[in-house]
Design an enzyme around this catalytic site. Structure first.
Site, PDB file in Angstrom:
ATOM      1  N   MET A 223      47.288  18.769  23.006  1.00 20.51           N
ATOM      2  CA  MET A 223      46.657  19.889  23.712  1.00 20.51           C
ATOM      3  C   MET A 223      46.962  19.845  25.216  1.00 20.51           C
ATOM      4  O   MET A 223      47.260  20.868  25.824  1.00 20.51           O
ATOM      5  CB  MET A 223      45.139  19.877  23.496  1.00 20.51           C
ATOM      6  CG  MET A 223      44.719  20.149  22.076  1.00 20.51           C
ATOM      7  SD  MET A 223      45.323  21.716  21.428  1.00 20.51           S
ATOM      8  CE  MET A 223      44.306  22.890  22.285  1.00 20.51           C
ATOM      9  N   SER A 328      36.435  20.391  21.637  1.00 28.45           N
ATOM     10  CA  SER A 328      36.257  21.419  20.603  1.00 28.45           C
ATOM     11  C   SER A 328      34.853  21.384  20.017  1.00 28.45           C
ATOM     12  O   SER A 328      34.500  22.271  19.247  1.00 28.45           O
ATOM     13  CB  SER A 328      37.313  21.288  19.510  1.00 28.45           C
ATOM     14  OG  SER A 328      37.616  19.967  19.262  1.00 28.45           O
ATOM     15  N   HIS A 349      37.898  26.002  26.069  1.00 29.94           N
ATOM     16  CA  HIS A 349      38.397  25.589  24.749  1.00 29.94           C
ATOM     17  C   HIS A 349      39.611  26.412  24.326  1.00 29.94           C
ATOM     18  O   HIS A 349      39.487  27.563  23.929  1.00 29.94           O
ATOM     19  CB  HIS A 349      37.246  25.719  23.716  1.00 29.94           C
ATOM     20  CG  HIS A 349      37.629  25.271  22.351  1.00 29.94           C
ATOM     21  ND1 HIS A 349      37.068  25.777  21.200  1.00 29.94           N
ATOM     22  CD2 HIS A 349      38.527  24.337  21.934  1.00 29.94           C
ATOM     23  CE1 HIS A 349      37.618  25.193  20.152  1.00 29.94           C
ATOM     24  NE2 HIS A 349      38.499  24.319  20.566  1.00 29.94           N
ATOM     25  N   GLU A 361      37.870  29.985  24.564  1.00 30.66           N
ATOM     26  CA  GLU A 361      36.415  30.088  24.660  1.00 30.66           C
ATOM     27  C   GLU A 361      36.017  29.467  25.998  1.00 30.66           C
ATOM     28  O   GLU A 361      36.384  28.320  26.280  1.00 30.66           O
ATOM     29  CB  GLU A 361      35.738  29.334  23.517  1.00 30.66           C
ATOM     30  CG  GLU A 361      35.901  29.996  22.167  1.00 30.66           C
ATOM     31  CD  GLU A 361      35.224  29.228  21.024  1.00 30.66           C
ATOM     32  OE1 GLU A 361      34.826  29.853  20.049  1.00 30.66           O
ATOM     33  OE2 GLU A 361      35.108  27.988  21.109  1.00 30.66           O
ATOM     34  N   ASN A 399      34.710  27.641  15.845  1.00 25.99           N
ATOM     35  CA  ASN A 399      34.640  26.503  14.917  1.00 25.99           C
ATOM     36  C   ASN A 399      33.328  26.491  14.144  1.00 25.99           C
ATOM     37  O   ASN A 399      33.275  26.060  12.997  1.00 25.99           O
ATOM     38  CB  ASN A 399      34.821  25.181  15.671  1.00 25.99           C
ATOM     39  CG  ASN A 399      36.275  24.954  16.037  1.00 25.99           C
ATOM     40  OD1 ASN A 399      37.154  25.635  15.539  1.00 25.99           O
ATOM     41  ND2 ASN A 399      36.525  24.009  16.935  1.00 25.99           N
TER      42      ASN A 399
HETATM   43  P1  NAD Z   1      45.723  13.707  21.421  1.00 25.17           P
HETATM   44  O1  NAD Z   1      45.259  12.478  20.716  1.00 25.17           O
HETATM   45  O2  NAD Z   1      46.998  14.331  21.023  1.00 25.17           O
HETATM   46  O3  NAD Z   1      45.817  13.412  22.992  1.00 25.17           O
HETATM   47  C1  NAD Z   1      44.861  12.713  23.725  1.00 25.17           C
HETATM   48  C2  NAD Z   1      45.554  12.131  24.931  1.00 25.17           C
HETATM   49  O4  NAD Z   1      44.564  11.652  25.834  1.00 25.17           O
HETATM   50  C3  NAD Z   1      46.461  10.941  24.608  1.00 25.17           C
HETATM   51  O5  NAD Z   1      47.735  11.134  25.189  1.00 25.17           O
HETATM   52  C4  NAD Z   1      45.741   9.757  25.266  1.00 25.17           C
HETATM   53  O6  NAD Z   1      46.629   8.746  25.726  1.00 25.17           O
HETATM   54  C5  NAD Z   1      45.040  10.450  26.409  1.00 25.17           C
HETATM   55  N1  NAD Z   1      43.923   9.702  26.980  1.00 25.17           N
HETATM   56  C6  NAD Z   1      42.991   8.987  26.355  1.00 25.17           C
HETATM   57  N2  NAD Z   1      42.133   8.452  27.264  1.00 25.17           N
HETATM   58  C7  NAD Z   1      42.544   8.873  28.496  1.00 25.17           C
HETATM   59  C8  NAD Z   1      42.073   8.662  29.817  1.00 25.17           C
HETATM   60  N3  NAD Z   1      41.035   7.934  30.061  1.00 25.17           N
HETATM   61  N4  NAD Z   1      42.752   9.257  30.826  1.00 25.17           N
HETATM   62  C9  NAD Z   1      43.845  10.016  30.583  1.00 25.17           C
HETATM   63  N5  NAD Z   1      44.320  10.229  29.352  1.00 25.17           N
HETATM   64  C10 NAD Z   1      43.682   9.678  28.320  1.00 25.17           C
HETATM   65  O7  NAD Z   1      44.495  14.736  21.294  1.00 25.17           O
HETATM   66  P2  NAD Z   1      44.534  16.331  21.280  1.00 25.17           P
HETATM   67  O8  NAD Z   1      44.693  16.809  19.899  1.00 25.17           O
HETATM   68  O9  NAD Z   1      45.467  16.802  22.335  1.00 25.17           O
HETATM   69  O10 NAD Z   1      43.031  16.668  21.696  1.00 25.17           O
HETATM   70  C11 NAD Z   1      42.584  16.525  23.010  1.00 25.17           C
HETATM   71  C12 NAD Z   1      41.271  17.275  23.191  1.00 25.17           C
HETATM   72  O11 NAD Z   1      41.462  18.645  22.843  1.00 25.17           O
HETATM   73  C13 NAD Z   1      40.122  16.780  22.326  1.00 25.17           C
HETATM   74  O12 NAD Z   1      38.936  16.884  23.042  1.00 25.17           O
HETATM   75  C14 NAD Z   1      40.116  17.768  21.159  1.00 25.17           C
HETATM   76  O13 NAD Z   1      38.860  17.902  20.542  1.00 25.17           O
HETATM   77  C15 NAD Z   1      40.507  19.036  21.864  1.00 25.17           C
HETATM   78  N6  NAD Z   1      41.110  20.066  21.011  1.00 25.17           N
HETATM   79  C16 NAD Z   1      42.026  19.711  20.083  1.00 25.17           C
HETATM   80  C17 NAD Z   1      42.607  20.703  19.279  1.00 25.17           C
HETATM   81  C18 NAD Z   1      43.646  20.343  18.252  1.00 25.17           C
HETATM   82  O14 NAD Z   1      43.901  21.143  17.351  1.00 25.17           O
HETATM   83  N7  NAD Z   1      44.272  19.193  18.343  1.00 25.17           N
HETATM   84  C19 NAD Z   1      42.241  22.051  19.457  1.00 25.17           C
HETATM   85  C20 NAD Z   1      41.320  22.376  20.449  1.00 25.17           C
HETATM   86  C21 NAD Z   1      40.753  21.375  21.225  1.00 25.17           C
END
Ligand code: NAD
Length: 611
Positions: A223, A328, A349, A361, A399
């Site tokens: 994301m 999310s 979001h 959102e 969601n």
């Molecule tokens: P992801 O696991 O692909 O990425 C998370 C990233 O955060 C990783 O690169 C990790 O190294 C990094 N990270 C962890 N701790 C950190 C810190 N302290 N400082 C900096 N970076 C840090 O996850 P994602 O799927 O991209 O999801 C990220 C957020 O987006 C979550 O809150 C998730 O709920 C939300 N989200 C995800 C989706 C989806 O479909 N994947 C959709 C909407 C919202």
């Protein structure tokens, strides 16, 4: 006609009735007939004059898809006689008229047809082939849900060789048939909602949003990479932070892959790819964050971790920087609880994949101030997204509504209904993907986590299906990303996962007396009315401002079928009494989770509608 800007629908039909047309090279210049996207067909001669002017093969894509062309393309297909400069449009258009009057042969492109074109447009057999191919294209794209392009094709087919006068009469007859349909009303209704969202500020007061010149993104995962791409795409210098360089390189790969897609689709030039990519700089600390106007956090979904990152972040940004979380499911108010300036904290979001899903959102917490809301809404728009403000409740809007719908599909699997059948019933209704395929796309680990959060917030009606609880115990069964979820995704045509079928069979055994298999109509109602019931609760609790915005959010966040006009519009079309009666019947058969919401029950009593 001199065209400098949007020239769509009736505008183009007017221009087509003129003797000659010139258009400018202004990027805003668009020529098109978007009527089919409103469920109607061109009615002021578009189906007649366009094919006669530019030939069948050039005209059909414009009439049948509703997609516009720019000035350059318009000149190429002879829709215009000259391309003039936007900056000098007054002088250039006069120059064109003078030379047209003096030496017409010099300024008009000679109309010559190749042998292939002659065969396809001027022979009966050739035209039949063109019409058959166009019909197949429409059916494969619309899956039969949009009759307007087929009707437009019929008109062109019946009139292409007829004189204009006769053709116009036939066009008018077909146009008249399309206008009063519920489909066109639904699509026109959505068009007006979209127009109103363009003026949407998210706040009731007149507040000027702040400007954005620098952005920050924390978390370079799936994301975070997408969000950094959005900023880069809008030419906003962006700092991207993660905990290590490897994670940052993944983030850059995501950005690069989205830019490459845009390059392939000719949306950007090679130099723009380089420019945009170089506007993102990476870091493992917070250097450069002091200059940011907004920072969007997209780290893993964990409240404690997110809180500590924001606490840390607060000491590296100015006190006016807007801090946004892409969570999310977690509470925005709680996330802001440890901050010195919670008034500039907000939920933002985005939906996945960020480059394709238009909805954002916007979720204010209890202490978020109006300036932060207005600026976040304005910025989301400048990133070419559609922001809708929703309340800070578990699952927010989309969601929260989607979760019980997916859970109901899993309950059906648990009763022994075929996965393929469940998914295909939802797709026939118009959903882009069936609920089980969607669960695989999202990831079963993420879906399960969200489902548990919503279960603990909303209780019985969102009780997670028993097999969902056990799916995560099957090795590597996380959905499409591990090639194994409800389906096995190793081939182009995914097949049901036998381990899940086995799990379902074990649950059927443990449920005692097996329920009779539900009919297809019942399966559809269990899915769609579950979704509708939760949507009506969101309106009851003012999670979103209006049924119109709820409908738009579901269309843009989940791909809910546009031709149905949205879930609330669907309910109005079907009849609230019918829906409440059906929900009551299902409550008797399947339990309390189907109990109609107070809103639906009182709408039945008052004979009221959502719209
Ligand atoms: P992801 O696991 O692909 O990425 C998370 C990233 O955060 C990783 O690169 C990790 O190294 C990094 N990270 C962890 N701790 C950190 C810190 N302290 N400082 C900096 N970076 C840090 O996850 P994602 O799927 O991209 O999801 C990220 C957020 O987006 C979550 O809150 C998730 O709920 C939300 N989200 C995800 C989706 C989806 O479909 N994947 C959709 C909407 C919202």
């Amino acid at each position: 006609a001199v065209i400098d800007g949007a020239c769509l629908g009736g505008g183009l039909e007017f221009a087509l009735a003129c003797t000659h047309r010139v258009a400018s090279d202004n990027p805003k210049t668009q020529l098109g007939l978007p009527e089919v996207s409103l469920g109607i067909i061109p009615g002021f001669g578009g189906t007649q004059r366009l094919p006669k002017l530019i030939g069948l093969q050039n005209a059909l894509p414009i009439i049948l898809t509703g997609k516009p062309v720019n000035g350059k393309k318009a000149l190429k297909i002879s829709l215009i006689d000259g391309l003039i400069s936007h900056a000098f449009s007054d002088q250039d258009s006069l120059k064109f008229v003078h030379s047209l009057l003096k030496t017409p042969s010099k300024c008009l492109k000679p109309q010559k047809k190749s042998v292939g074109q002659f065969f396809k447009e001027d022979t009966f057999l050739g035209r039949s082939l063109v019409f058959a191919a166009a019909k197949n294209m429409i059916l494969s794209k619309t899956k039969g849900h949009f009759p307007a392009p087929l009707e437009a094709l019929k008109v062109v087919k019946r009139t292409y060789t007829k004189p204009l006068e006769k053709g116009l009469k036939i066009e008018a007859r077909y146009f008249g048939k399309r206008v009063p349909t519920s489909l066109s009303k639904n699509l026109i209704g959505l068009f007006y909602i979209q127009e109103s969202l363009k003026k949407y500020t998210g706040v009731s007061k007149d507040i000027s949003p702040k400007t954005i010149t620098n952005a920050g993104v924390v978390g370079a995962g799936f994301m975070g990479g997408g969000i950094a791409w959005l900023f880069a795409n809008a030419h906003i210098p962006t700092r991207l932070k993660d905990i290590n360089w490897e994670a940052l390189s993944h983030g850059l790969e995501t950005i690069h892959s989205y830019l490459k897609k845009d390059l392939k689709r000719k949306k950007i030039m090679p130099y723009e790819l380089k420019n945009k990519l170089s506007s993102v700089s990476t870091t493992v600390d917070y250097t450069g964050f002091q200059h940011t106007d907004i920072v969007v956090e997209a780290i893993v979904e964990n409240m404690d971790l997110k809180k500590s990152v924001f606490k840390e972040l607060e000491s590296h940004v100015s006190k006016d920087t807007v801090l946004a979380s892409n969570t999310s499911s977690l509470s925005i108010t709680e996330m802001a609880s440890g901050l010195t300036h919670p008034e500039r904290f907000i939920g933002m979001h985005f939906f996945s994949p960020v480059n394709r899903m238009p909805l954002v959102e916007v979720i204010p917490g209890k202490k978020t101030n109006e300036e932060t809301i207005a600026s976040t809404v304005a910025w989301a728009k400048s990133l070419k997204k559609t922001p809708i403000v929703v309340q800070n409740c578990p699952g927010f809007l989309v969601n929260r509504i989607l979760n019980p719908y997916i859970n109901e599909a899993v309950l059906l699997v648990q009763e022994g209904v075929s996965m393929v059948k469940i998914d295909s019933i939802a797709v026939q209704f118009g959903m882009p993907l069936g609920p089980l395929t969607l669960a695989d796309e999202v990831g079963l680990d993420i879906g399960f986590e969200v489902a548990k959060i919503l279960e603990s917030a909303y209780g019985e009606r969102m009780k997670t299906a028993a097999i969902f609880e056990n799916i995560t115990e099957i090795v590597n069964c996380l959905g499409k990303k591990t090639k194994k979820g409800f389906y096995i995704h190793t081939t182009k045509d995914p097949s049901p996962n036998p381990e899940i079928l086995q799990l379902a069979a074990s649950k059927i055994g443990s449920q005692g007396k097996q329920k009779p298999a539900p009919s297809e109509d019942f399966i559809l109602d269990r899915l769609i009315l579950t979704l509708l019931n939760e949507a009506s609760r969101c309106l009851e609790e003012h999670v979103v401002e209006s049924p119109a915005y709820l409908d738009m959010a579901m269309i843009m966040g989940t791909g809910f079928p546009v031709f149905r006009g949205g879930i609330c519009r669907y309910a109005d079309d079907r009849g609230i009494t019918n829906i409440v009666d059906k929900l009551n019947e299902m409550t008797q058969l399947y339990g309390k989770r189907f109990t109609p919401s107070q809103k639906l029950a009182s709408m039945k009593t008052d004979h009221s509608k959502f719209y």
